[in-house]
Enzyme design. Structure first.
Site, PDB file in Angstrom:
ATOM      1  N   GLY A 180      28.704 133.412 126.503  1.00  0.00           N
ATOM      2  CA  GLY A 180      27.349 133.573 125.953  1.00  0.00           C
ATOM      3  C   GLY A 180      27.320 133.727 124.442  1.00  0.00           C
ATOM      4  CB  CYS A 183      29.362 137.145 125.170  1.00  0.00           C
ATOM      5  SG  CYS A 183      28.060 136.725 126.293  1.00  0.00           S
TER       6      CYS A 183
HETATM    7  P1  XMP Z   1      23.552 132.352 126.178  1.00  0.00           P
HETATM    8  O1  XMP Z   1      24.751 131.633 125.611  1.00  0.00           O
HETATM    9  O2  XMP Z   1      22.634 131.456 126.896  1.00  0.00           O
HETATM   10  O3  XMP Z   1      24.166 133.366 127.261  1.00  0.00           O
HETATM   11  O4  XMP Z   1      22.877 133.170 125.133  1.00  0.00           O
HETATM   12  C1  XMP Z   1      23.399 134.207 128.062  1.00  0.00           C
HETATM   13  C2  XMP Z   1      24.319 134.979 128.998  1.00  0.00           C
HETATM   14  O5  XMP Z   1      25.169 135.892 128.253  1.00  0.00           O
HETATM   15  C3  XMP Z   1      25.614 136.927 129.137  1.00  0.00           C
HETATM   16  N1  XMP Z   1      25.458 138.211 128.434  1.00  0.00           N
HETATM   17  C4  XMP Z   1      26.469 138.924 127.908  1.00  0.00           C
HETATM   18  N2  XMP Z   1      27.791 138.694 127.940  1.00  0.00           N
HETATM   19  N3  XMP Z   1      28.119 140.643 126.632  1.00  0.00           N
HETATM   20  C5  XMP Z   1      28.632 139.578 127.295  1.00  0.00           C
HETATM   21  O6  XMP Z   1      29.842 139.378 127.290  1.00  0.00           O
HETATM   22  C6  XMP Z   1      26.794 140.940 126.585  1.00  0.00           C
HETATM   23  O7  XMP Z   1      26.371 141.901 125.962  1.00  0.00           O
HETATM   24  C7  XMP Z   1      25.932 140.028 127.265  1.00  0.00           C
HETATM   25  N4  XMP Z   1      24.590 139.997 127.428  1.00  0.00           N
HETATM   26  C8  XMP Z   1      24.328 138.851 128.146  1.00  0.00           C
HETATM   27  C9  XMP Z   1      24.767 136.837 130.384  1.00  0.00           C
HETATM   28  O8  XMP Z   1      25.542 136.273 131.400  1.00  0.00           O
HETATM   29  C10 XMP Z   1      23.624 135.936 129.949  1.00  0.00           C
HETATM   30  O9  XMP Z   1      22.997 135.284 131.023  1.00  0.00           O
END
Ligand code: XMP
Length: 354
Positions: A180, A183
């Site tokens: 993500g 992330c």
């Molecule tokens: P995109 O790339 O579309 O990803 O912005 C969204 C997805 O990111 C995940 N997500 C996280 N993963 N730490 C992580 O490692 C975080 O704080 C976090 N918040 C969201 C999640 O799967 C989301 O759908």
């Protein structure tokens, strides 16, 4: 010790195939992510507090996709969100709407009960490392408590993770550990799997599971890491029945939060990882490992226009593969691995001037 190779979206292109599709409108983007649960477009807005609450979920549904409510609300506020979603559906006179999906933690049985009693029948077990005993126990308990629910569970990124979640009783799995845009899991923990390969492994696990259990219905949501609309076609071709996105939807009118002006007088909204310090401290969580960042993104108006552009990109992408529907795309898709030069060749570039 073995070292495996994993690839992600920028490492590959879809190889164009003979096509007899005369109009992009002839390409169907219909998909399924739970038994009896059809979407017109394979796009899902992420269960994050800056992406999906009732307004976003309603708009996603209205335009053929799905929004998954995040789980960082009090039970009382979650119930308000469910009521507001239902009120919106009613106010628009929508008869057969896509059901609302609500996220829960692996020990959130009180939350699940309250949502179930409010009419929710589809749940998303949201655990960063979903290939976990707690997720197994949660699925098993939900299956004994409720006979009529759909379960999405995640997140996983390996063949075994996907296969186990299917075997434990998940109808649909969410694939993606660390791809993500907000992330930092891979940086902070060293763990993860390049997203395109993770989707392919989950797809293989799904096929193997279905070969042994032909009556079953199993689905995959590819979650995170989409940077361009072209990545959507790649994620679906690799095996995703739908794609979950945070950053591509962040900043639109329907996401939670207000529009404000940054220091350059640009209109922005906030977008943050659920494991970022601001998110965790807003929800009063003290014992956590920071695995996400918080930022602002430009205000992007109505999500309707974003979905329309995504649909155009996907339809066009599918027609390059000669595929009229998603199943065909997944059957015929072939990827070519690209070098760094191949990657840059695909970016807009200026011709050499002598
Ligand atoms: P995109 O790339 O579309 O990803 O912005 C969204 C997805 O990111 C995940 N997500 C996280 N993963 N730490 C992580 O490692 C975080 O704080 C976090 N918040 C969201 C999640 O799967 C989301 O759908």
């Amino acid at each position: 010790m073995t070292i495996t190779e994993g690839l992600t979206f920028d490492d590959v292109f879809l190889i164009p195939k003979y096509s007899d599709i005369e109009h992009r409108a002839d390409v169907s983007t219909k998909t399924q992510i739970l038994p009896g649960f059809t979407l017109e477009v394979p796009f899902v807005s992420a269960n994050m507090d800056t992406v999906t609450e009732h307004k976003m979920a309603f708009s996603m549904m209205e335009h053929g996709g799905l929004g998954v409510l995040h789980r960082y609300l009090t039970i009382e506020d979650m119930l308000k969100e469910i009521d507001l979603y239902n009120a919106e559906v009613k106010a628009h006179g929508i008869k057969t709407s896509v059901p609302f999906v609500v996220s829960i933690g692996a020990n959130d049985f009180e939350r699940t009960k309250a949502a179930y009693e409010a009419g929710i029948r589809n749940f998303c077990i949201d655990v960063a490392h979903g290939h976990h005993l707690l997720v197994k126990r949660c699925i098993e308990k939900l299956r004994t408590l409720y006979s009529d629910i759909g379960i999405i569970a995640g997140n996983v990124c390996t063949y075994q993770g996907a296969f186990d979640l299917f075997s434990w009783g998940a109808d649909c799995i969410k694939v993606g550990v660390g791809p993500g845009s907000v992330c930092t899991t891979r940086i902070k923990t060293g763990s993860g799997y390049p997203q395109l390969s993770a989707i392919q492994l989950a797809f293989k696990a799904k096929k193997d599971y279905l070969a042994k259990n032909p009556e079953a219905q199993k689905f995959i949501i590819a979650d995170g890491g989409i940077k361009y609309y072209g990545d959507l076609t790649k994620a679906i071709a690799a095996g995703g029945d739908a794609v979950m996105m945070g950053s591509l939807f962040a900043g639109c009118k329907q996401t939670p939060g207000t529009v404000f002006r940054n220091e350059n007088e640009e209109m922005v909204k906030s977008y943050r990882g659920m494991a970022s310090i601001p998110a965790q401290s807003d929800f009063g969580i003290e014992d956590f490992n920071e695995e996400g960042i918080s930022l602002t993104v430009k205000y992007r108006g109505n999500v309707k226009h974003i979905i329309e552009r995504m649909v155009k990109g996907l339809r066009s992408g599918m027609s390059y593969s000669g595929a009229r529907d998603i199943k065909t795309l997944q059957n015929v898709a072939e990827f070519v691995r690209v070098t760094q030069s191949g990657h840059f060749e695909g970016q807009p570039h200026k011709a050499f001037k002598n």
